[in-house]
Design a protein around this motif. Structure first.
Motif, short mmCIF file in Angstrom:
data_model
loop_
_atom_site.label_atom_id
_atom_site.label_comp_id
_atom_site.label_asym_id
_atom_site.label_seq_id
_atom_site.Cartn_x
_atom_site.Cartn_y
_atom_site.Cartn_z
N ILE A 19 0.82 -1.22 0.00
CA ILE A 19 0.00 0.00 0.00
C ILE A 19 0.86 1.27 0.00
O ILE A 19 0.39 2.33 -0.41
N LEU A 20 2.10 1.16 0.41
CA LEU A 20 2.96 2.34 0.48
C LEU A 20 3.40 2.82 -0.90
O LEU A 20 3.80 3.96 -1.07
N LYS A 21 3.29 1.96 -1.91
CA LYS A 21 3.65 2.33 -3.28
C LYS A 21 2.76 3.47 -3.78
O LYS A 21 3.19 4.32 -4.55
N THR A 22 1.50 3.50 -3.31
CA THR A 22 0.54 4.51 -3.77
C THR A 22 0.17 5.51 -2.65
O THR A 22 -0.76 6.29 -2.82
N ALA A 23 0.87 5.47 -1.55
CA ALA A 23 0.56 6.36 -0.42
C ALA A 23 0.87 7.81 -0.79
O ALA A 23 1.81 8.09 -1.54
N THR A 24 0.06 8.71 -0.24
CA THR A 24 0.29 10.13 -0.48
C THR A 24 0.62 10.89 0.81
O THR A 24 1.27 11.92 0.76
N GLU A 25 0.17 10.37 1.94
CA GLU A 25 0.42 11.02 3.23
C GLU A 25 0.58 9.96 4.30
O GLU A 25 0.10 8.84 4.15
N PHE A 26 1.24 10.34 5.40
CA PHE A 26 1.30 9.47 6.57
C PHE A 26 1.56 10.29 7.81
O PHE A 26 2.08 11.41 7.75
N GLU A 27 1.20 9.74 8.94
CA GLU A 27 1.39 10.38 10.24
C GLU A 27 1.83 9.29 11.22
O GLU A 27 1.31 8.18 11.17
N VAL A 28 2.74 9.60 12.10
CA VAL A 28 3.27 8.63 13.05
C VAL A 28 2.87 9.02 14.47
O VAL A 28 3.03 10.18 14.87
N LEU A 29 2.34 8.05 15.21
CA LEU A 29 2.12 8.21 16.64
C LEU A 29 3.11 7.28 17.32
O LEU A 29 2.81 6.11 17.61
N GLU A 30 4.30 7.78 17.52
CA GLU A 30 5.42 6.96 17.99
C GLU A 30 5.13 6.31 19.34
O GLU A 30 5.40 5.12 19.53
N LYS A 31 4.56 7.06 20.29
CA LYS A 31 4.31 6.49 21.61
C LYS A 31 3.27 5.37 21.56
O LYS A 31 3.29 4.47 22.39
N ASP A 32 2.36 5.41 20.58
CA ASP A 32 1.35 4.36 20.41
C ASP A 32 1.81 3.27 19.45
O ASP A 32 1.07 2.30 19.22
N LYS A 33 3.00 3.44 18.86
CA LYS A 33 3.56 2.50 17.89
C LYS A 33 2.60 2.25 16.72
O LYS A 33 2.33 1.13 16.32
N LYS A 34 2.12 3.38 16.15
CA LYS A 34 1.19 3.32 15.02
C LYS A 34 1.61 4.31 13.94
O LYS A 34 2.09 5.40 14.25
N ILE A 35 1.40 3.90 12.71
CA ILE A 35 1.57 4.78 11.56
C ILE A 35 0.25 4.74 10.78
O ILE A 35 -0.25 3.66 10.46
N PHE A 36 -0.30 5.92 10.51
CA PHE A 36 -1.51 6.01 9.71
C PHE A 36 -1.11 6.47 8.32
O PHE A 36 -0.36 7.43 8.17
N VAL A 37 -1.62 5.76 7.29
CA VAL A 37 -1.21 6.00 5.92
C VAL A 37 -2.45 6.27 5.06
O VAL A 37 -3.44 5.53 5.15
N LEU A 38 -2.38 7.31 4.24
CA LEU A 38 -3.43 7.57 3.25
C LEU A 38 -2.95 7.01 1.92
O LEU A 38 -1.92 7.44 1.39
N SER A 39 -3.68 6.01 1.41
CA SER A 39 -3.32 5.37 0.15
C SER A 39 -4.59 4.95 -0.58
O SER A 39 -5.44 4.26 0.01
N GLN A 40 -4.71 5.36 -1.82
CA GLN A 40 -5.87 5.01 -2.65
C GLN A 40 -7.19 5.32 -1.95
O GLN A 40 -8.08 4.48 -1.87
N GLU A 41 -7.29 6.54 -1.42
CA GLU A 41 -8.49 7.05 -0.78
C GLU A 41 -8.93 6.25 0.46
O GLU A 41 -10.08 6.31 0.87
N LYS A 42 -8.01 5.50 1.05
CA LYS A 42 -8.28 4.77 2.28
C LYS A 42 -7.20 5.12 3.30
O LYS A 42 -6.08 5.43 2.95
N ILE A 43 -7.58 5.03 4.57
CA ILE A 43 -6.61 5.21 5.63
C ILE A 43 -6.27 3.84 6.20
O ILE A 43 -7.16 3.08 6.59
N TRP A 44 -5.00 3.55 6.23
CA TRP A 44 -4.49 2.27 6.72
C TRP A 44 -3.73 2.51 8.01
O TRP A 44 -3.14 3.55 8.22
#
Length: 159
Positions: free
Chosen positions: A130-155
């Motif tokens: 999914i990262l091949k088509t990702a356009t944005e991402f945000e990291v919540l390091e303390k929660d050990k999560k990365i949110f990714v916007l790819s192909q009109e979906k949030i992963w």
């Protein structure tokens, strides 16, 4: 005229203008914002390859060749990536902030997000198609999560 990155830090806005070869800092005033040059006098960089920036007190500039420039108080600091298993390919976004211990780079060409210590040393990578088509991402390091916007979906990537 040719924006190569935009970021905020402590209520200030920073705009990297590739054409002007400058980072403009906009500071809040009673009537709006005042514009100043962020780069210290005599400092010049070739911003023509800049594609994104992120701020944690220092300004981190991602260039399209996979290099990262670090500026603190308008001056260039030494910064080199080390330990990557393969070079960045088509990097498109860099993320950090005052609450993170690392830099994160969206490396679309290798379908990964690379975590890098602020000393330049490779820390980890998170790889998925999914990262091949990702356009944005945000990291919540303390929660050990990365949110990714790819192909009109949030992963969500948990690590």
């Amino acid at each position: 005229n040719d924006v190569g990155g935009f970021g905020t830090y402590l209520g200030n806005f920073y705009v990297l203008d590739k054409g002007a070869g400058q980072i403009f800092k906009f500071v809040p005033t009673e009537g709006g914002f005042s514009k100043t040059n962020y780069l210290a006098s005599g400092v010049s960089l070739d911003f023509s390859k800049a594609i994104n920036l992120s701020i944690d007190g220092s300004v981190w500039i991602l260039l399209n060749d996979g290099t990262i420039a670090k500026l603190t108080k308008g001056k260039i600091e030494n910064f080199t990536l080390s330990g990557l298993d393969k070079p960045l390919s088509s990097p498109s976004k860099i993320f950090t902030n005052a609450d993170t211990d690392k830099l994160y780079v969206l490396d679309k060409g290798n379908s990964r997000i690379v975590a890098i210590g602020k000393d330049g040393a490779y820390q980890a990578q998170y790889q998925t198609a999914i990262l091949k088509t990702a356009t944005e991402f945000e990291v919540l390091e303390k929660d050990k999560k990365i949110f990714v916007l790819s192909q009109e979906k949030i992963w969500e990537i948990r690590y």
